[in-house]
Every structure is written in C-alpha cells, then in structure tokens.
Enzyme design. Structure first.
Site, short mmCIF file in Angstrom:
data_model
loop_
_atom_site.label_atom_id
_atom_site.label_comp_id
_atom_site.label_asym_id
_atom_site.label_seq_id
_atom_site.Cartn_x
_atom_site.Cartn_y
_atom_site.Cartn_z
CE LYS A 159 -4.12 2.05 1.01
NZ LYS A 159 -5.39 1.90 0.28
CB VAL B 220 -4.60 5.71 -1.92
CG1 VAL B 220 -3.95 6.66 -2.91
CG2 VAL B 220 -5.28 6.47 -0.80
N GLY B 221 -7.94 5.39 -2.56
CA GLY B 221 -9.12 6.07 -3.08
C GLY B 221 -9.49 5.55 -4.46
CG ASN C 269 -16.90 -5.25 -2.04
OD1 ASN C 269 -16.98 -6.38 -1.55
ND2 ASN C 269 -16.85 -4.16 -1.28
CB THR C 270 -22.28 -6.11 -1.84
OG1 THR C 270 -22.40 -7.16 -2.80
CG2 THR C 270 -23.65 -5.58 -1.49
CD GLU D 272 -5.87 -1.29 -0.82
OE1 GLU D 272 -6.78 -0.50 -0.51
OE2 GLU D 272 -5.39 -2.12 -0.03
N PRO E 164 -20.41 -10.54 -1.87
CG PRO E 164 -21.22 -12.33 -0.62
CD PRO E 164 -20.17 -11.97 -1.64
NE ARG E 165 -21.99 -4.08 4.16
CZ ARG E 165 -21.40 -2.92 3.96
NH1 ARG E 165 -20.78 -2.68 2.81
NH2 ARG E 165 -21.42 -1.98 4.87
CG LEU E 166 -18.11 -10.98 2.79
CD1 LEU E 166 -16.60 -11.02 2.63
CD2 LEU E 166 -18.72 -12.35 2.51
#
Length: 276
Positions: A82, A162-163, A220-221, A160, A249-251
């Site tokens: 990151k 950022v934003g 991604n949910t 990854e 899904p929403r995990l």
C-alpha cells in the site's frame, strides 16, 4: 556491429556516430520492466497487479487481501503493498493503518513498513493534503524503489492504490501516474451502489487511456440494499472490456478468507497453477 567509441576509428570508414542520449530521469531508471519483457528474456512470469477502485471505501483492501490469501493458499510467497496510506495511528510506538495492516496479515512475506508503505500519513484526508500537513512530498522514486525490493523478495505482489484511480499525490503526480509507471495489469473494484455504472466506466476509460491492461474487475457489495443489483452487474458486464472476476456479497465478517471464496483469478496472466 557496435564499436567502443573510445577506440581509434578508421579514418577511411565513414562511421555514423549516434547522438549521446541524456541520462534517464530517476523515475524512468527505476520503472519496473513489463511482465511481457521479463518473459521474453526467459525470466519466469509471476503474478503482480495494481488494484484500484471506483471510489474510496468500496472494498479495495478486502479484494486485495483476498487475492493475497489465494496466492498464499496456492503456495506463493505473496506480499501486499500500500504505497500511500492516510489515516495512520500510533500504536506501540509505530504508525499503523488498518488497510496496510490487513494486507500484511493476508500475505506471507513480511518486510519493513517503509518498504510496503513508503508514505504512511496520519491525517485521514486526501493524500496530497495529508502529506502537506506533515511537510512531505509524495514522489514516485521512493515508491518504485520500494516496489523493486518487494518484487525481489516475493513470488507475487499485490499493489493497492488509494481512493479512486485519479487521486492527487502532489501538484503534478497522482495515483494514475503511479499505476502507469508501475505498468502492472489493473484489477478494478467496483463498489456496487447507486451511481456505480458511470463511476466504473469513467475509471475504465482512464485506465485504458494510459495504455494499461485492465485484467478484470470485481463487484463488491458496498450497499447491501441496492435495488436492481443484478441488472447493474449485467450493464457493467456488457460495457467493461474485461472479465468479471467475482461478486463479493456483504460479508458479516469481512475477512480475506471469506472474500476469497467469491473471486476467481485463474485466468489472469502469471496466476499460479493449482497445486496437485
């Protein structure tokens, strides 16, 4: 056939001497070789990618961690990076950022923090603002040098962003510039909520305009109550020129292991084959 220009030249031969080129800029000198170039030289290909998103807080870290989890499960030495993280807190005498820590936990190659996150900033704000508050200038050279070290220590690397894709780092350098200099295949995380279609397509345009390879995208949910979820997925599939790698899904527990069950990266360049 090239000749050493310090050796005496035959006056009878009309030799054209190429102009002397200026030394490369630091960023150019450190810019990693494309994966295709490494393969052409006989160096085994390995998996590396740049993960970006349609916005902030839409699941980039969750998806990046899931990718790292799957790489570790396949037997790879995998490391997350990151390069720029804002919103760090001091814990046990060291700055920590939740996103950076999640990547560390998902990988199995552990390097000093100044390598995996060269710019760790305290203020939870846009990076150029957070950096200015600390008197820091976010530049490409330290990030590219750190990436080279991560790559040397690992079989696979997940970087990854950022934003969103075009987050300013300073007046002349943003996250899209960083992606272009790293020259890695890009995985786009689309936060599924109202407005995501336009955000996703504009991001895809920006990625393609820089000559980068859009390797795939993950839905991604972000909003579990989003109406017409499936219809939005279909609209995105019809318009994004890259494969859908998964729908997360929403995990209830948003862990790398749980998210990894919903993504499939087997067809991506350099992805390790399954162990017997």
């Amino acid at each position: 056939m090239s000749r050493n220009l310090t050796e005496p030249q035959d006056p009878a031969v009309d030799t054209a001497i190429a102009p002397v080129l200026a030394p490369p800029e630091p960023e150019e000198a450190l810019k990693p070789a494309p994966l295709e170039a490494l393969a052409a030289e006989g160096i085994p290909s390995r998996f590396a990618c740049f993960v970006t998103g349609t916005d902030t807080e839409i699941g980039k870290t969750l998806v990046s961690s899931a990718i790292l989890y799957k790489l570790v499960e396949s037997g790879q030495r995998a490391c997350g990076m990151k390069p720029v993280a804002a919103g760090a807190e001091l814990r046990d005498g060291e700055l920590h950022n939740d996103d950076a820590d999640m990547l560390i936990a998902a990988g199995n190659v552990h390097l000093p923090q100044n390598i995996t996150t060269p710019f760790m900033l305290r203020e939870p704000a846009a990076p150029h603002i957070a950096a200015a508050l600390e008197g820091v200038t976010i530049e490409a050279v330290p990030i590219l040098a750190a990436y080279t070290e991560v790559l040397a220590a690992s079989d696979a690397v997940v970087v990854e962003g950022v934003g969103g894709f075009r987050v300013p780092f300073n007046d002349t350098f943003d996250s899209a510039d960083l992606a272009a200099q790293l020259n890695l295949p890009v995985i786009l995380v689309v936060g599924m909520r109202l407005g995501c279609i336009s955000h996703a397509l504009l991001t895809v345009e920006a990625i393609v305009a820089r000559g980068l390879v859009l390797a795939g995208w993950v839905a991604n949910t972000a909003d579990p109550d989003m109406r017409f979820f499936d219809e939005n997925i279909e609209a995105l599939e019809a318009r994004i020129p890259a494969p859908l790698l998964g729908v997360v899904p929403r995990l209830e527990q948003a862990t790398a292991a749980n998210a990894a069950q919903f993504i499939d990266l087997a067809g991506l360049p350099g992805w390790p084959s399954s162990r017997a």
